[in-house]
Design a protein around this motif. Sequence first.
Motif, mmCIF file in Angstrom:
data_model
loop_
_atom_site.group_PDB
_atom_site.id
_atom_site.type_symbol
_atom_site.label_atom_id
_atom_site.label_comp_id
_atom_site.label_asym_id
_atom_site.label_seq_id
_atom_site.Cartn_x
_atom_site.Cartn_y
_atom_site.Cartn_z
ATOM 1 N N PHE A 109 0.857 -1.183 0.000
ATOM 2 C CA PHE A 109 0.000 0.000 0.000
ATOM 3 C C PHE A 109 0.892 1.231 0.000
ATOM 4 O O PHE A 109 1.777 1.363 0.851
ATOM 5 C CB PHE A 109 -0.905 0.016 1.234
ATOM 6 N N SER A 151 0.805 5.474 -0.129
ATOM 7 C CA SER A 151 0.099 6.751 -0.087
ATOM 8 C C SER A 151 0.970 7.736 -0.856
ATOM 9 O O SER A 151 1.812 8.430 -0.284
ATOM 10 C CB SER A 151 -0.117 7.190 1.362
ATOM 11 N N ASN A 167 2.280 10.801 -2.639
ATOM 12 C CA ASN A 167 2.108 12.256 -2.605
ATOM 13 C C ASN A 167 2.523 12.840 -3.952
ATOM 14 O O ASN A 167 3.637 13.324 -4.115
ATOM 15 C CB ASN A 167 2.937 12.856 -1.470
ATOM 16 N N THR A 203 -2.798 13.512 -3.129
ATOM 17 C CA THR A 203 -2.286 12.253 -2.581
ATOM 18 C C THR A 203 -3.127 11.110 -3.131
ATOM 19 O O THR A 203 -4.355 11.145 -3.052
ATOM 20 C CB THR A 203 -2.351 12.251 -1.041
ATOM 21 N N ASN A 214 -3.948 7.054 -2.939
ATOM 22 C CA ASN A 214 -3.809 5.824 -2.162
ATOM 23 C C ASN A 214 -3.884 4.653 -3.122
ATOM 24 O O ASN A 214 -4.939 4.376 -3.685
ATOM 25 C CB ASN A 214 -4.893 5.740 -1.092
ATOM 26 N N ASN A 215 -2.756 3.995 -3.328
ATOM 27 C CA ASN A 215 -2.648 2.898 -4.282
ATOM 28 C C ASN A 215 -2.325 1.599 -3.562
ATOM 29 O O ASN A 215 -1.539 1.588 -2.619
ATOM 30 C CB ASN A 215 -1.555 3.187 -5.314
ATOM 31 N N GLY A 263 -4.572 2.562 -8.260
ATOM 32 C CA GLY A 263 -5.624 3.298 -7.580
ATOM 33 C C GLY A 263 -6.419 4.077 -8.596
ATOM 34 O O GLY A 263 -6.441 3.739 -9.777
ATOM 35 N N GLN A 292 -7.751 8.309 -9.678
ATOM 36 C CA GLN A 292 -7.633 9.746 -9.470
ATOM 37 C C GLN A 292 -8.624 10.430 -10.397
ATOM 38 O O GLN A 292 -8.524 10.315 -11.613
ATOM 39 C CB GLN A 292 -6.215 10.215 -9.765
ATOM 40 N N SER A 317 6.732 9.501 0.059
ATOM 41 C CA SER A 317 5.470 8.790 0.236
ATOM 42 C C SER A 317 5.676 7.561 1.105
ATOM 43 O O SER A 317 6.581 6.766 0.846
ATOM 44 C CB SER A 317 4.934 8.347 -1.130
ATOM 45 N N GLU A 370 5.086 3.793 2.446
ATOM 46 C CA GLU A 370 4.666 2.521 1.836
ATOM 47 C C GLU A 370 4.775 1.420 2.892
ATOM 48 O O GLU A 370 5.776 1.328 3.591
ATOM 49 C CB GLU A 370 5.565 2.174 0.646
#
Length: 180
Positions: free
Chosen positions: A41, A43, A45, A51, A53-54, A79, A81, A167, A169
């Motif tokens: 996972f 997050s 930036n 941001t 979230n993938n 994710g 966007q 970011s 992880e």
Amino acid sequence: MGRFGFVAAAALMCASGLMAQGVQGVRPDATPLQVGVGFTFVSFNETPSTTLNNAGVNGSVVYYHDYLGVEAQVSDAFGSQNGKNSQVLFGGAGVRLRWQRPRSFQPWFHAVAGYTYATPKLSFGSDSAVGYKVGGGIDFNPRHSRIGYRISADMFGTNFFKTYQLSPEVSAGIVLSLGK
């Protein structure tokens, strides 16, 4: 994402079944090669105000000589966007240091640098950049079997769109110890 969840659950159940059997006479601290796969996972930036979230998969191969290892790592997270699919892909190599313990867990930390690719492409700049990961984790090897569990946390650094991104992880998965 439904297929990914099913495949991840099936892999963990298979690994748990193999771990229950164990392998007699194997010393995980003596194995020079480890192969790990798991769920990740990120997050990401992307810009100071965006941001993403993938979630996705990761894989690594580490060859150790005592406590020092050479590592190759790949991660691919997906994710969305603004209704469009997003992706953050990383591939790189680096070093890993482990603390060899006689018990069933092994803490480690690493530094990996390589190539990063992100979509969707924006007008801010290129969709590829140099990236790096710095972090650590713990491998759990119950009953000193060849298959164990891994959890890790990294700071994922990139330089997309003429701005630096840091970011977080986190990852969890299984690790297969091969060799001696």
